[in-house]
Scaffold this motif. Sequence first.
Motif, short mmCIF file in Angstrom:
data_model
loop_
_atom_site.label_atom_id
_atom_site.label_comp_id
_atom_site.label_asym_id
_atom_site.label_seq_id
_atom_site.Cartn_x
_atom_site.Cartn_y
_atom_site.Cartn_z
N LEU A 101 8.32 5.27 26.22
CA LEU A 101 8.69 6.16 25.11
C LEU A 101 7.62 7.22 24.89
N LEU A 102 6.35 6.79 24.84
CA LEU A 102 5.27 7.76 24.70
C LEU A 102 5.16 8.63 25.96
N GLY A 103 5.52 8.05 27.09
CA GLY A 103 5.49 8.82 28.33
C GLY A 103 6.45 9.98 28.35
N LEU A 104 7.45 9.96 27.47
CA LEU A 104 8.42 11.05 27.39
C LEU A 104 7.97 12.18 26.47
N ALA A 108 10.15 24.24 33.94
CA ALA A 108 10.11 23.79 35.33
C ALA A 108 8.79 24.17 35.99
N LEU A 109 8.28 25.37 35.68
CA LEU A 109 7.02 25.79 36.27
C LEU A 109 5.85 24.94 35.76
N PHE A 110 5.90 24.57 34.50
CA PHE A 110 4.88 23.67 33.95
C PHE A 110 4.86 22.37 34.75
N ALA A 111 6.04 21.81 35.03
CA ALA A 111 6.13 20.56 35.80
C ALA A 111 5.66 20.76 37.24
N VAL A 112 5.97 21.90 37.82
CA VAL A 112 5.52 22.19 39.19
C VAL A 112 4.00 22.21 39.26
N VAL A 113 3.37 22.94 38.34
CA VAL A 113 1.91 23.07 38.35
C VAL A 113 1.26 21.71 38.08
N TRP A 114 1.80 20.96 37.12
CA TRP A 114 1.22 19.66 36.79
C TRP A 114 1.31 18.71 37.99
N THR A 115 2.44 18.73 38.68
CA THR A 115 2.60 17.87 39.86
C THR A 115 1.61 18.24 40.95
N ALA A 116 1.42 19.54 41.16
CA ALA A 116 0.43 19.99 42.15
C ALA A 116 -0.97 19.54 41.75
N TYR A 117 -1.27 19.61 40.47
CA TYR A 117 -2.58 19.16 39.96
C TYR A 117 -2.79 17.67 40.23
N PRO A 154 -6.51 8.64 41.88
CA PRO A 154 -5.09 8.62 41.51
C PRO A 154 -4.79 7.72 40.31
N TRP A 155 -5.60 7.82 39.30
CA TRP A 155 -5.37 7.11 38.03
C TRP A 155 -4.74 8.10 37.04
N GLY A 156 -4.03 7.56 36.06
CA GLY A 156 -3.53 8.39 34.96
C GLY A 156 -2.48 9.40 35.35
N LEU A 157 -1.59 9.06 36.29
CA LEU A 157 -0.52 9.99 36.66
C LEU A 157 0.63 9.89 35.66
N ALA A 158 1.33 11.01 35.49
CA ALA A 158 2.40 11.08 34.48
C ALA A 158 3.56 10.15 34.81
N ALA A 159 3.67 9.70 36.06
CA ALA A 159 4.74 8.79 36.44
C ALA A 159 4.48 7.36 36.00
N GLY A 206 7.42 10.26 47.31
CA GLY A 206 6.18 9.70 46.82
C GLY A 206 6.23 9.62 45.30
N VAL A 207 5.15 9.19 44.71
CA VAL A 207 5.09 9.06 43.26
C VAL A 207 5.29 10.40 42.57
N TYR A 208 5.05 11.50 43.29
CA TYR A 208 5.06 12.81 42.67
C TYR A 208 6.44 13.30 42.27
N GLY A 209 7.49 12.76 42.88
CA GLY A 209 8.83 13.11 42.45
C GLY A 209 9.09 12.64 41.02
N LEU A 210 8.62 11.43 40.71
CA LEU A 210 8.77 10.92 39.35
C LEU A 210 7.85 11.66 38.39
N THR A 211 6.66 12.04 38.85
CA THR A 211 5.77 12.85 38.02
C THR A 211 6.46 14.15 37.62
N PHE A 212 7.07 14.84 38.58
CA PHE A 212 7.75 16.09 38.26
C PHE A 212 8.83 15.88 37.21
N MET A 213 9.64 14.85 37.39
CA MET A 213 10.73 14.61 36.45
C MET A 213 10.20 14.29 35.06
N ALA A 214 9.16 13.46 34.99
CA ALA A 214 8.60 13.07 33.70
C ALA A 214 8.02 14.28 32.96
#
Length: 545
Positions: A44-47, A127-136, A148-153, A170-178
């Motif tokens: 819930l907080l992750g959203l 969408a661009l915010f999510a793109v940049v965050w995933t790249a980060y 690789p600690w503290g990922l948004a996924a 990879g885990v980054y697909g879920l990071t982008f969605m989140a």
Amino acid sequence: MLTPTTSELPSENLTMKAIFLALTSGLFFPLALPNEVFHFGSPLLGLVSLSPLYLAFVFARDRRSAVYAGMVFGAVSTALGNFWLANFGEFSAWTLGGPILGYIGYNGLLAVALYAVSRFDANLRPALFAVVWTAYEFLKSIGYLGYPWGLAAYPFAGLSAFTQIADVTGVYGLTFMAVYLQALIGELSLVLSGYPRARDRISGPYPRSMGPSRMIAHGVFALLLLAGIASYGVYRLADDREADTHLRVLLVQQNTDSWAFGNEEETLETLIRLSEDALSRHDADLLVWSETSLRVPYASYADGWYEQVPRGRSFRDFLRASPVPLLTGSPYQHGGAGGAAWNAALLIQPDGEISGVYGKRQLVPFAESVPFWEWQAMRRFYLDIVGIQAVWEPGNEITIFELSAMDGPVFAAAPICFEDAFAGVVRDFHRAGAEVLVNLTNNAWSETDSAQTQHFTAARFRSIETRLPMVRSTNAGLTSVIDRHGRLQESLPMFEEGVLYAEIEIFREQSLTVYSTIGDSFAVLMLLLTAVALIQTCRRPETVE
């Protein structure tokens, strides 16, 4: 058109607003991740935890205030999410202070990119915010300084239907969605608050929203993406074919302080006592002890120290009576006694012979490995100022251990400690022929549950990405069994002695997953899109309304 958000209010008010929003995310993001309150994180907080940070960059008057906001987020979220690094021995000021300072700088740079894409049309910026965050997150998870600690996924690791996409992206697909969803929630707050749309020509202290109709379109698109991800997850979870064989393992959790000087014999006595009791009750194929359980280098002292210790019944006597081989952590002086050492996993047969060695390749920076150690001046600095007394050498090859199971050989890889959090390390094992992952870890020094569950949460994505089961043998937690869908099957209570017996399903001759084949292609795509967006902002001057 690039439309920077401006204001007629004094600049310091907008700066403080951006900093307050960043501080809010800095407080809530660590609570969304595994922590001392929510041991496995809070979906819930992750959203919503990054929604205030999204708004911070939307409201920021200029690049400088955005950088301040990013630095505040970096300092607060790193300190709260990684406070247990303060327990890392005598040089804890460096192990905690270093990451805090590092992520202040790192998030300051990230803020420049996030501020830049927040100047785009409101219809594009979620969408661009999510793109940049995933790249980060991808960049911070690779290389020598990779962490690789503290990922948004991670808050969603327990929602199996949504995590299965990791075997493709990879885990980054879920990071982008989140992150995309959290950016949309931030955008929704602007729409509901009545902020004008980007096309409205109204001056004043207003960020521009995308408008109700566009918000609905984004919402429908996000729901369709979620439905697609969940459908794929349900499909993957429905794969219930029977295993080709089983590997029977005993995972020993001794719960001793492996850093305490002089307790090597006591630790061995505990490990032997727990192992002999478990072996008397279970038929097993493999006995597993955690990282550096044998603190005296076994290969160099097998015929000396280990023939005498523990007194009364030595380690070598225990091996001779054991019906199964032992996979354990131990220093391995590959240049002979007194030479350079690996943090290693050894497969030791009952006759005492070492049938396989793996040297840890991904070392903990500034703890297990430090740059320029070979320079005398730098070595004196590390010894006298930092307190680092010695370092490991990185292993130089991928090792696959051949184990014996009921129906033939089983091929295992043994990522050591936080290597099971690195997707590239585990992917290499999979491509080399591993059928099961056996992680050896010691997180007892952290003295906290959250350090253990954060590590476990990162590790479970490796099983999804490769479709390989994983067993984790630890000093004090989280000793566990993870199936090939990333689901927790069994575990031991943390910070207690115990032995976990498990029969691991082994699937032979299964094809490589999409992720194991193409690696971090999705994350690299996010990196390329970030570069294109930033180049675009440089080519077109900002206009002020």
